[in-house]
Enzyme design. Structure first.
Site, PDB file in Angstrom:
ATOM      1  N   CYS A   2       0.848  -1.183   0.000  1.00 44.04           N
ATOM      2  CA  CYS A   2       0.000   0.000   0.000  1.00 44.04           C
ATOM      3  C   CYS A   2       0.888   1.239   0.000  1.00 44.04           C
ATOM      4  O   CYS A   2       1.770   1.374   0.849  1.00 44.04           O
ATOM      5  CB  CYS A   2      -0.913   0.088   1.208  1.00 44.04           C
ATOM      6  SG  CYS A   2      -2.340  -0.943   1.105  1.00 44.04           S
ATOM      7  N   ARG A  27       4.088  -1.453  -4.866  1.00 44.78           N
ATOM      8  CA  ARG A  27       3.756  -1.919  -3.523  1.00 44.78           C
ATOM      9  C   ARG A  27       2.300  -2.317  -3.371  1.00 44.78           C
ATOM     10  O   ARG A  27       1.878  -2.776  -2.315  1.00 44.78           O
ATOM     11  CB  ARG A  27       4.013  -0.804  -2.528  1.00 44.78           C
ATOM     12  CG  ARG A  27       5.456  -0.605  -2.360  1.00 44.78           C
ATOM     13  CD  ARG A  27       5.723   0.680  -1.678  1.00 44.78           C
ATOM     14  NE  ARG A  27       7.113   0.696  -1.378  1.00 44.78           N
ATOM     15  CZ  ARG A  27       7.620   0.565  -0.149  1.00 44.78           C
ATOM     16  NH1 ARG A  27       6.859   0.462   0.881  1.00 44.78           N
ATOM     17  NH2 ARG A  27       8.897   0.573   0.025  1.00 44.78           N
ATOM     18  N   TRP A  75      -3.246  -2.499  -1.674  1.00 40.61           N
ATOM     19  CA  TRP A  75      -3.104  -3.947  -1.761  1.00 40.61           C
ATOM     20  C   TRP A  75      -4.045  -4.477  -0.678  1.00 40.61           C
ATOM     21  O   TRP A  75      -3.755  -4.389   0.514  1.00 40.61           O
ATOM     22  CB  TRP A  75      -1.661  -4.356  -1.485  1.00 40.61           C
ATOM     23  CG  TRP A  75      -1.410  -5.814  -1.659  1.00 40.61           C
ATOM     24  CD1 TRP A  75      -1.118  -6.475  -2.819  1.00 40.61           C
ATOM     25  CD2 TRP A  75      -1.422  -6.816  -0.630  1.00 40.61           C
ATOM     26  NE1 TRP A  75      -0.955  -7.817  -2.576  1.00 40.61           N
ATOM     27  CE2 TRP A  75      -1.130  -8.058  -1.250  1.00 40.61           C
ATOM     28  CE3 TRP A  75      -1.657  -6.803   0.748  1.00 40.61           C
ATOM     29  CZ2 TRP A  75      -1.070  -9.260  -0.535  1.00 40.61           C
ATOM     30  CZ3 TRP A  75      -1.586  -7.997   1.459  1.00 40.61           C
ATOM     31  CH2 TRP A  75      -1.288  -9.201   0.818  1.00 40.61           C
ATOM     32  N   ASN A 100      -2.240   2.356   5.837  1.00 42.94           N
ATOM     33  CA  ASN A 100      -1.471   1.177   5.466  1.00 42.94           C
ATOM     34  C   ASN A 100      -1.375   0.309   6.711  1.00 42.94           C
ATOM     35  O   ASN A 100      -0.999   0.808   7.765  1.00 42.94           O
ATOM     36  CB  ASN A 100      -0.072   1.640   5.020  1.00 42.94           C
ATOM     37  CG  ASN A 100       0.726   0.526   4.409  1.00 42.94           C
ATOM     38  OD1 ASN A 100       0.237  -0.590   4.248  1.00 42.94           O
ATOM     39  ND2 ASN A 100       1.962   0.824   4.072  1.00 42.94           N
ATOM     40  N   GLY A 101      -1.745  -0.953   6.609  1.00 44.05           N
ATOM     41  CA  GLY A 101      -1.672  -1.845   7.767  1.00 44.05           C
ATOM     42  C   GLY A 101      -2.978  -2.577   7.977  1.00 44.05           C
ATOM     43  O   GLY A 101      -3.828  -2.635   7.080  1.00 44.05           O
ATOM     44  N   GLU A 483      14.481 -20.893  -4.479  1.00 41.58           N
ATOM     45  CA  GLU A 483      14.335 -19.525  -4.981  1.00 41.58           C
ATOM     46  C   GLU A 483      13.872 -19.547  -6.444  1.00 41.58           C
ATOM     47  O   GLU A 483      13.028 -18.740  -6.849  1.00 41.58           O
ATOM     48  CB  GLU A 483      15.664 -18.772  -4.815  1.00 41.58           C
ATOM     49  CG  GLU A 483      15.724 -17.384  -5.410  1.00 41.58           C
ATOM     50  CD  GLU A 483      14.687 -16.412  -4.868  1.00 41.58           C
ATOM     51  OE1 GLU A 483      13.995 -16.717  -3.891  1.00 41.58           O
ATOM     52  OE2 GLU A 483      14.544 -15.330  -5.471  1.00 41.58           O
ATOM     53  N   LYS A 487      10.420 -17.844  -7.785  1.00 36.86           N
ATOM     54  CA  LYS A 487      10.385 -16.855  -8.883  1.00 36.86           C
ATOM     55  C   LYS A 487       9.362 -17.277  -9.934  1.00 36.86           C
ATOM     56  O   LYS A 487       8.570 -16.475 -10.410  1.00 36.86           O
ATOM     57  CB  LYS A 487      11.733 -16.719  -9.590  1.00 36.86           C
ATOM     58  CG  LYS A 487      12.838 -15.918  -8.971  1.00 36.86           C
ATOM     59  CD  LYS A 487      12.604 -14.464  -8.822  1.00 36.86           C
ATOM     60  CE  LYS A 487      11.863 -14.178  -7.553  1.00 36.86           C
ATOM     61  NZ  LYS A 487      12.569 -13.765  -6.399  1.00 36.86           N
ATOM     62  N   GLU A 490       5.819 -16.829  -8.684  1.00 39.10           N
ATOM     63  CA  GLU A 490       5.456 -15.414  -8.504  1.00 39.10           C
ATOM     64  C   GLU A 490       5.034 -14.759  -9.812  1.00 39.10           C
ATOM     65  O   GLU A 490       4.046 -14.037  -9.859  1.00 39.10           O
ATOM     66  CB  GLU A 490       6.653 -14.615  -7.953  1.00 39.10           C
ATOM     67  CG  GLU A 490       6.910 -14.773  -6.498  1.00 39.10           C
ATOM     68  CD  GLU A 490       8.121 -13.964  -6.045  1.00 39.10           C
ATOM     69  OE1 GLU A 490       7.980 -13.167  -5.126  1.00 39.10           O
ATOM     70  OE2 GLU A 490       9.221 -14.133  -6.618  1.00 39.10           O
ATOM     71  N   HIS A 506      11.181 -40.124  -2.145  1.00 33.26           N
ATOM     72  CA  HIS A 506      10.312 -40.207  -0.963  1.00 33.26           C
ATOM     73  C   HIS A 506       8.940 -39.594  -1.234  1.00 33.26           C
ATOM     74  O   HIS A 506       8.222 -39.271  -0.297  1.00 33.26           O
ATOM     75  CB  HIS A 506      10.986 -39.520   0.226  1.00 33.26           C
ATOM     76  CG  HIS A 506      12.266 -40.177   0.610  1.00 33.26           C
ATOM     77  ND1 HIS A 506      12.317 -41.400   1.221  1.00 33.26           N
ATOM     78  CD2 HIS A 506      13.557 -39.806   0.420  1.00 33.26           C
ATOM     79  CE1 HIS A 506      13.579 -41.757   1.410  1.00 33.26           C
ATOM     80  NE2 HIS A 506      14.353 -40.802   0.927  1.00 33.26           N
ATOM     81  N   LYS A 605       5.186  -5.378  -3.354  1.00 36.13           N
ATOM     82  CA  LYS A 605       6.536  -5.286  -2.811  1.00 36.13           C
ATOM     83  C   LYS A 605       6.477  -4.725  -1.397  1.00 36.13           C
ATOM     84  O   LYS A 605       5.561  -3.984  -1.076  1.00 36.13           O
ATOM     85  CB  LYS A 605       7.326  -4.333  -3.695  1.00 36.13           C
ATOM     86  CG  LYS A 605       8.792  -4.359  -3.473  1.00 36.13           C
ATOM     87  CD  LYS A 605       9.488  -4.988  -4.646  1.00 36.13           C
ATOM     88  CE  LYS A 605      10.962  -5.104  -4.448  1.00 36.13           C
ATOM     89  NZ  LYS A 605      11.438  -6.410  -4.909  1.00 36.13           N
TER      90      LYS A 605
END
Ligand code: HGA
Length: 610
Positions: A2, A27, A75, A100-101, A483, A487, A490, A506, A605
């Site tokens: 946000c 963001r 967001w 924001n929050g 990672e 990626k 995402e 396994h 972000k």
């Protein structure tokens, strides 16, 4: 997450607010809005679902004028992305809030306020704030006092800006758990959730601390701490050297940032490598003494940063010979922890504002760890300020939501740290010298690795119609496989799982068929032969292998196996080197699939909410 922007000025601020939002859009981007008060005390609010461009179009069709305003790019956490849920929220056609929050007790407050006759028009938690401010203001006093009384009733996290249509000479801001900075201008002042938003108008900032409530006018900033006492917060010129700017020759920020890695690594290592020794004098004498004392390490992080912590675990235990535990921040903060003696607590975060990691850091300070150290990309961020020591990654602003250069620069810093600690716990001078020489070679090796780009772009075509994939690695390359999988998930929305290659039999082997690409990271190390056996297990079951292998590893293309040779590198830095082809692979798969690479769906972000 946000984005918040606010301005009190003499000139029209709508353009400043919109430019600030554009800079913060990475963001949060499900909806955006702004509210401006004009010279006749009229309130103009415009909100749009979608990106900031939608809001900009709306404002250009019916321009808004006025010198005081607040804006937000959202967001969503509470209430679906929609125009009615977009900020700013308004109460009584007078009070206006961006937030924001997360307000955790929003249900209780909503019920109380509804009883008092307040009507809610959104499904957000944020709307309780604005009605509460209205309610408190009705009891008298200044807006600042009303906001002070409001925040004592809020549970959860907030960075907020409050505006009063009938008194637009001031904005009131409050922070607890979500960052806010005040940007200082000449005869005008600004507010933002990230200084980047305000670079077109100022480079001078005051950072609010936890619990601060402040009144910002065109000429003054008055700050009260969490006990209501007036405090001074130092004004500082931003240390961020250059603006993130535009994408240059690149189609996306992510591609630009992938290609910036050789330079980012050069910057992060600058001044930290002697001829044969690591030099962390940047931590000061006291900091270096703390590293001398370190006999155990606890690292806490989220997402991509967690993956780099997992690589560091291998390094700490192998090179420095000390125990290293790694924990996801959202887990760490809610469980009981054993604190070993002389244990250094390390947090990793690109933004330095990751809510869960910050909460874990606070907890760590209470738990009695020997010292805290942040590895972070944003100078002046909460994490840097709240830690005993900080190692900056100097990667430059990272705009793409999927982290790339922040990850590889974190890894380089972790390796420096492992070495600085390890020289007191048994690492030999020869070992240290070989780490130093490997790190010196790293930027150049990364440059050569980037030249794989065209081949990877071709390889990516095989993934366009796939729905699932597996990533395999062993040893310190296992977190690199993690990672790589993160990626791909995402930005291409292809389901991707990472496994330590030895784990295949396994369970995950049951998934293998010719519709499931299996990506393998295969540097030339002691585990290569074991890895080859794991690849055979996949091949024998009709799996399609895509292997990134050291060019000296004598792996060949064949039925069901496509090998892409990777520049040879010293084993210790191989995790950093093999990250790059995986970044490029996910990038090109996403481009082929036509997803929004820099702003993938549902993500944002700088995760400043829990
Ligand atoms: N809870 C608010 C703000 C969300 C937020 O801060 N996201 O980063 C909402 O859902 O609108």
């Amino acid at each position: 997450m946000c984005g918040i922007v606010g301005a009190v000025a003499q000139r029209d601020v709508a353009e400043i607010l919109l430019e600030g939002l554009r800079r913060l859009e990475y963001r949060g981007y499900d909806s955006a809005g702004l509210a401006v008060v004009d010279n006749s005390d009229e309130l103009h609010r415009v909100r749009r679902i979608g990106k900031v461009a939608e809001l900009t179009d709306a404002v250009s069709q019916s321009p808004v004028h006025g010198g005081t305003g607040i804006a937000h790019t959202r967001w969503a956490t509470h209430g679906e992305p929609s125009e009615r849920n977009a900020h700013p929220h308004v109460s009584g056609d007078r009070f206006v809030v961006v937030h924001n929050g997360i307000i955790e007790n929003h249900e209780t407050l909503r019920a109380l306020l509804q009883n008092e006759g307040f009507e809610f028009t959104s499904g957000t938690d944020t709307e309780v704030i604005v009605h509460l401010v209205n309610h408190e203001q009705q009891k008298g006093g200044t807006l600042l006092e009303a906001v002070q009384r409001t925040v004592t009733q809020l549970e959860g996290a907030y960075g907020m800006v409050v505006m009063d249509r009938t008194d637009s000479d001031r904005l009131i801001v409050a922070r607890s758990g979500s960052p806010l900075v005040i940007g200082l201008g000449l005869g005008e002042n600004f507010i933002a959730s990230d200084q980047l938003a305000l670079f077109p108008v100022t480079r001078r900032f005051m950072y609010l601390e936890e619990g601060d409530v402040a009144e910002v006018t065109r000429t003054d900033v008055t700050i009260l701490d969490s006990n209501g006492h007036p405090v001074e917060r130092e004004a500082r010129d931003s240390e961020i050297e250059h603006d993130a700017g535009d994408k240059g020759q690149y189609r996306h920020y992510m591609l630009k940032e992938i290609h910036e890695q050789p330079e980012a690594l050069t910057n992060t290592l600058e001044g930290r490598l002697g001829e044969h020794q690591v030099n962390l004098s940047v931590l000061g004498k006291e900091g270096q003494e703390l590293l001398n004392r370190t006999r155990a390490v606890q690292i806490v992080a989220c997402g991509t940063s967690y993956n780099s912590a997992m690589v560091a675990r291998y390094w700490f235990e192998e090179l420095a010979g000390i125990p290293c535990r790694v924990e996801i921040a959202s887990e760490f903060r809610y469980r009981k922890f054993f604190v070993p003696e002389d244990c250094l607590f390390i947090t990793l975060s690109q933004s330095g504002e990751t809510a869960d990691t910050l909460a874990a850091l606070k907890l760590a300070k209470e738990l009695g760890y020997m010292a805290t150290l942040a590895i972070c990309n944003v100078p002046g961020s909460s994490m840097v300020r709240e830690s005993d020591m900080a190692l900056m990654t100097h990667a430059g602003a990272e705009i793409g939501v999927a982290s790339t250069k922040a990850f590889t620069t974190q890894l380089a810093n972790l390796l420096l740290l492992v070495t600085a600690v390890g020289r007191h716990t048994g690492m030999t001078a020869e070992q240290e010298a070989s780490v130093v020489s490997a790190l010196k070679a790293l930027p150049q090796i990364l440059k050569s690795t980037l030249s794989m780009s065209d081949d990877i772009e071709k390889m990516a075509e095989a993934f366009a119609d796939k729905h699932h994939s597996l990533f395999l690695g062993r040893g310190s390359q296992y977190p690199i496989a993690m990672e790589g999988a993160l990626k791909l998930k995402e930005i291409s929305y292809i389901h991707a799982e990472a496994y330590a290659a030895g784990e295949l039999k396994h369970g995950p082997l049951a998934l293998i068929d010719n519709d499931m690409p299996v990506i393998v990271v295969a540097p030339n190390n002691d585990l290569l032969e074991k890895l080859k056996s794991n690849m055979e297990e996949v091949r024998a079951r009709g799996g399609q292998l895509f292997v990134f292998a050291d060019r000296n590893a004598s792996l060949k293309n064949g039925e069901g196996v496509q090998v892409l040779p990777v520049e040879a590198s010293p084993e210790i830095i191989a995790p950093i080197v093999y990250t790059v082809p995986l970044q490029l692979l996910s990038y090109y798969v996403a481009v082929i699939k036509g997803t929004d690479v820099d702003q993938p769906r549902n993500l944002a972000k700088s995760v400043t909410v829990e």
